[in-house]
Design a protein around this motif. Structure first.
Motif, PDB file in Angstrom:
ATOM      1  N   LEU A  18       0.766  -1.380  -0.004  1.00 27.91           N
ATOM      2  CA  LEU A  18      -0.035  -0.093  -0.001  1.00 27.91           C
ATOM      3  C   LEU A  18       0.953   1.229  -0.048  1.00 27.91           C
ATOM      4  CD1 LEU A  18      -2.948  -0.998   2.355  1.00 27.91           C
ATOM      5  CD2 LEU A  18      -2.858  -1.043  -0.020  1.00 27.91           C
ATOM      6  N   GLY A  19       2.004   1.069  -0.528  1.00 28.47           N
ATOM      7  CA  GLY A  19       2.776   2.317  -0.684  1.00 28.47           C
ATOM      8  C   GLY A  19       3.747   2.781   0.610  1.00 28.47           C
ATOM      9  N   GLU A  20       3.823   1.532   1.560  1.00 30.33           N
ATOM     10  CA  GLU A  20       4.582   1.927   2.829  1.00 30.33           C
ATOM     11  C   GLU A  20       6.167   1.824   2.406  1.00 30.33           C
ATOM     12  OE1 GLU A  20       2.548  -0.748   2.109  1.00 30.33           O
ATOM     13  OE2 GLU A  20       1.363  -1.404   4.043  1.00 30.33           O
ATOM     14  N   THR A  21       6.789   2.798   2.758  1.00 31.92           N
ATOM     15  CA  THR A  21       8.245   2.795   2.719  1.00 31.92           C
ATOM     16  C   THR A  21       8.760   1.776   3.598  1.00 31.92           C
ATOM     17  OG1 THR A  21       8.241   4.724   1.701  1.00 31.92           O
ATOM     18  CG2 THR A  21      10.358   3.803   2.058  1.00 31.92           C
ATOM     19  N   LEU A  22       9.406   0.749   3.512  1.00 32.75           N
ATOM     20  CA  LEU A  22       9.898  -0.087   4.293  1.00 32.75           C
ATOM     21  C   LEU A  22      11.385   0.126   4.615  1.00 32.75           C
ATOM     22  CD1 LEU A  22       8.069  -3.523   3.169  1.00 32.75           C
ATOM     23  CD2 LEU A  22       7.409  -1.743   4.735  1.00 32.75           C
ATOM     24  N   LEU A  23      12.215   0.423   3.574  1.00 30.17           N
ATOM     25  CA  LEU A  23      13.671   0.478   3.615  1.00 30.17           C
ATOM     26  C   LEU A  23      14.125   1.554   2.757  1.00 30.17           C
ATOM     27  CD1 LEU A  23      15.129  -3.089   3.849  1.00 30.17           C
ATOM     28  CD2 LEU A  23      15.356  -1.545   5.717  1.00 30.17           C
ATOM     29  N   GLN A  24      15.032   2.264   2.973  1.00 26.09           N
ATOM     30  CA  GLN A  24      15.504   3.178   2.184  1.00 26.09           C
ATOM     31  C   GLN A  24      17.115   3.366   2.441  1.00 26.09           C
ATOM     32  OE1 GLN A  24      13.185   6.764   3.537  1.00 26.09           O
ATOM     33  NE2 GLN A  24      13.056   7.264   1.522  1.00 26.09           N
ATOM     34  N   THR A  25      17.810   3.359   1.015  1.00 23.93           N
ATOM     35  CA  THR A  25      19.209   3.817   1.168  1.00 23.93           C
ATOM     36  C   THR A  25      19.707   5.389   1.673  1.00 23.93           C
ATOM     37  OG1 THR A  25      19.324   4.320  -1.103  1.00 23.93           O
ATOM     38  CG2 THR A  25      19.771   2.074  -0.766  1.00 23.93           C
ATOM     39  N   PRO A  26      20.556   5.626   2.077  1.00 29.72           N
ATOM     40  CA  PRO A  26      20.842   6.920   2.529  1.00 29.72           C
ATOM     41  C   PRO A  26      20.562   7.887   1.569  1.00 29.72           C
ATOM     42  CG  PRO A  26      22.553   5.692   3.453  1.00 29.72           C
ATOM     43  CD  PRO A  26      21.764   4.493   2.497  1.00 29.72           C
ATOM     44  N   SER A  27      20.921   7.702   0.150  1.00 25.09           N
ATOM     45  CA  SER A  27      20.724   8.593  -0.992  1.00 25.09           C
ATOM     46  C   SER A  27      19.146   8.792  -1.321  1.00 25.09           C
ATOM     47  CB  SER A  27      21.546   8.238  -2.288  1.00 25.09           C
ATOM     48  OG  SER A  27      21.071   6.804  -2.675  1.00 25.09           O
ATOM     49  N   ALA A  78      -5.849  -2.387  -5.346  1.00 22.81           N
ATOM     50  CA  ALA A  78      -5.500  -3.070  -4.188  1.00 22.81           C
ATOM     51  C   ALA A  78      -6.572  -3.422  -3.340  1.00 22.81           C
ATOM     52  CB  ALA A  78      -4.479  -2.105  -3.180  1.00 22.81           C
ATOM     53  N   VAL A  79      -7.684  -2.522  -3.338  1.00 23.63           N
ATOM     54  CA  VAL A  79      -9.204  -3.031  -2.700  1.00 23.63           C
ATOM     55  C   VAL A  79      -9.499  -4.168  -3.382  1.00 23.63           C
ATOM     56  CG1 VAL A  79     -11.445  -2.179  -2.392  1.00 23.63           C
ATOM     57  CG2 VAL A  79      -9.345  -0.701  -1.960  1.00 23.63           C
ATOM     58  N   THR A  80      -9.475  -4.168  -4.760  1.00 22.68           N
ATOM     59  CA  THR A  80     -10.250  -5.105  -5.566  1.00 22.68           C
ATOM     60  C   THR A  80      -9.409  -6.714  -5.222  1.00 22.68           C
ATOM     61  OG1 THR A  80     -10.872  -3.759  -7.406  1.00 22.68           O
ATOM     62  CG2 THR A  80     -10.412  -6.209  -8.001  1.00 22.68           C
ATOM     63  N   ARG A  81      -8.002  -6.443  -5.017  1.00 22.07           N
ATOM     64  CA  ARG A  81      -7.177  -7.670  -4.749  1.00 22.07           C
ATOM     65  C   ARG A  81      -7.682  -8.290  -3.480  1.00 22.07           C
ATOM     66  NH1 ARG A  81      -2.233  -5.334  -4.689  1.00 22.07           N
ATOM     67  NH2 ARG A  81      -2.518  -5.016  -2.296  1.00 22.07           N
ATOM     68  N   ASP A  82      -7.521  -6.917  -2.356  1.00 21.63           N
ATOM     69  CA  ASP A  82      -7.553  -7.640  -0.976  1.00 21.63           C
ATOM     70  C   ASP A  82      -9.152  -7.951  -0.412  1.00 21.63           C
ATOM     71  OD1 ASP A  82      -4.831  -7.365  -1.251  1.00 21.63           O
ATOM     72  OD2 ASP A  82      -4.855  -5.441  -0.148  1.00 21.63           O
ATOM     73  N   SER A  86     -10.370  -5.277   4.219  1.00 22.40           N
ATOM     74  CA  SER A  86      -9.086  -5.081   4.028  1.00 22.40           C
ATOM     75  C   SER A  86      -8.499  -3.822   4.448  1.00 22.40           C
ATOM     76  CB  SER A  86      -8.588  -5.478   2.775  1.00 22.40           C
ATOM     77  OG  SER A  86      -8.768  -4.442   1.817  1.00 22.40           O
ATOM     78  N   HIS A  87      -6.971  -3.969   4.995  1.00 23.34           N
ATOM     79  CA  HIS A  87      -6.484  -2.470   5.235  1.00 23.34           C
ATOM     80  C   HIS A  87      -6.531  -1.598   3.832  1.00 23.34           C
ATOM     81  CE1 HIS A  87      -3.993   0.436   7.131  1.00 23.34           C
ATOM     82  NE2 HIS A  87      -3.201   0.333   6.225  1.00 23.34           N
ATOM     83  N   ALA A  88      -6.460  -2.133   2.699  1.00 26.57           N
ATOM     84  CA  ALA A  88      -6.710  -1.259   1.404  1.00 26.57           C
ATOM     85  C   ALA A  88      -7.981  -0.578   1.491  1.00 26.57           C
ATOM     86  CB  ALA A  88      -6.356  -2.356   0.214  1.00 26.57           C
TER      87      ALA A  88
END
Length: 176
Positions: A18-27, A78-82, A86-88
């Motif tokens: 759902l577009g949650e940023t889980l990890l990012q590199t420093p740049s 996402a709503v259709t899929r879940d 659902s959270h979506a």
């Protein structure tokens, strides 16, 4: 997500379904700000896009309309899929009640829209960046890896280099 260990010198991030940023590199943090800090519905980039004007600041204003339409279409998928409940679906309901823009675009029933491979950013220190965004999907967990690159020899390539080298150190004072 172990693949991120090998991408530490690149501008990349891992996104949830759902577009949650889980990890990012420093740049990536230097380019987009720290997007891993959010909680609740604000973890979703789509939610922030429609509820927090600051979420749009690093994106070229000429692309805001398209970005809005794609965000709505992806959440609709996402709503259709879940499914309902659902959270979506909950996120879509919250957005319907808080964002007139989201509600108006949702009523258009657009589906199948996708992000452009080229993204235009406006960084507070280096200015406009035209970056290629490669999207790699991990279907079992619904995660995606976004890798941002610039064409060698271009102005954007020259501007991206300091972000890649310095990461968040140079830009720690940036409002995020």
């Amino acid at each position: 997500m172990r693949v991120m260990d090998g991408l530490a010198d690149n501008t990349a991030q891992v996104m949830g379904p759902l577009g949650e940023t889980l990890l990012q590199t420093p740049s990536a943090v230097a380019l987009l700000g720290d997007q891993t800090q959010y909680t609740g519905n604000a973890r979703s980039a789509t939610f922030r896009w429609f509820t927090d004007p600051a979420a749009r600041e690093r994106y070229d204003p000429a692309e805001h309309s398209t970005n809005s339409r794609v965000n709505v279409a992806l959440l609709r998928a996402a709503v259709t899929r879940d499914g309902s409940g659902s959270h979506a679906a909950d996120l879509a309901d919250v957005l319907l009640g808080t964002s007139e823009e989201f509600a108006r675009l949702r009523d258009r029933h657009e589906v199948g829209l996708r992000w452009s491979d080229t993204k235009r950013f406006v960084h507070p220190r280096v200015g406009r960046l035209d970056l290629y965004c490669q999207l790699l999907l991990e279907p079992d967990q619904g995660q995606s890896l976004l890798i941002f690159t610039a064409t060698p020899g271009t102005e954007s390539h020259e501007k991206l280099a300091p972000l890649t080298v310095l990461g968040t150190d140079q830009f720690a004072a940036d409002p995020e």
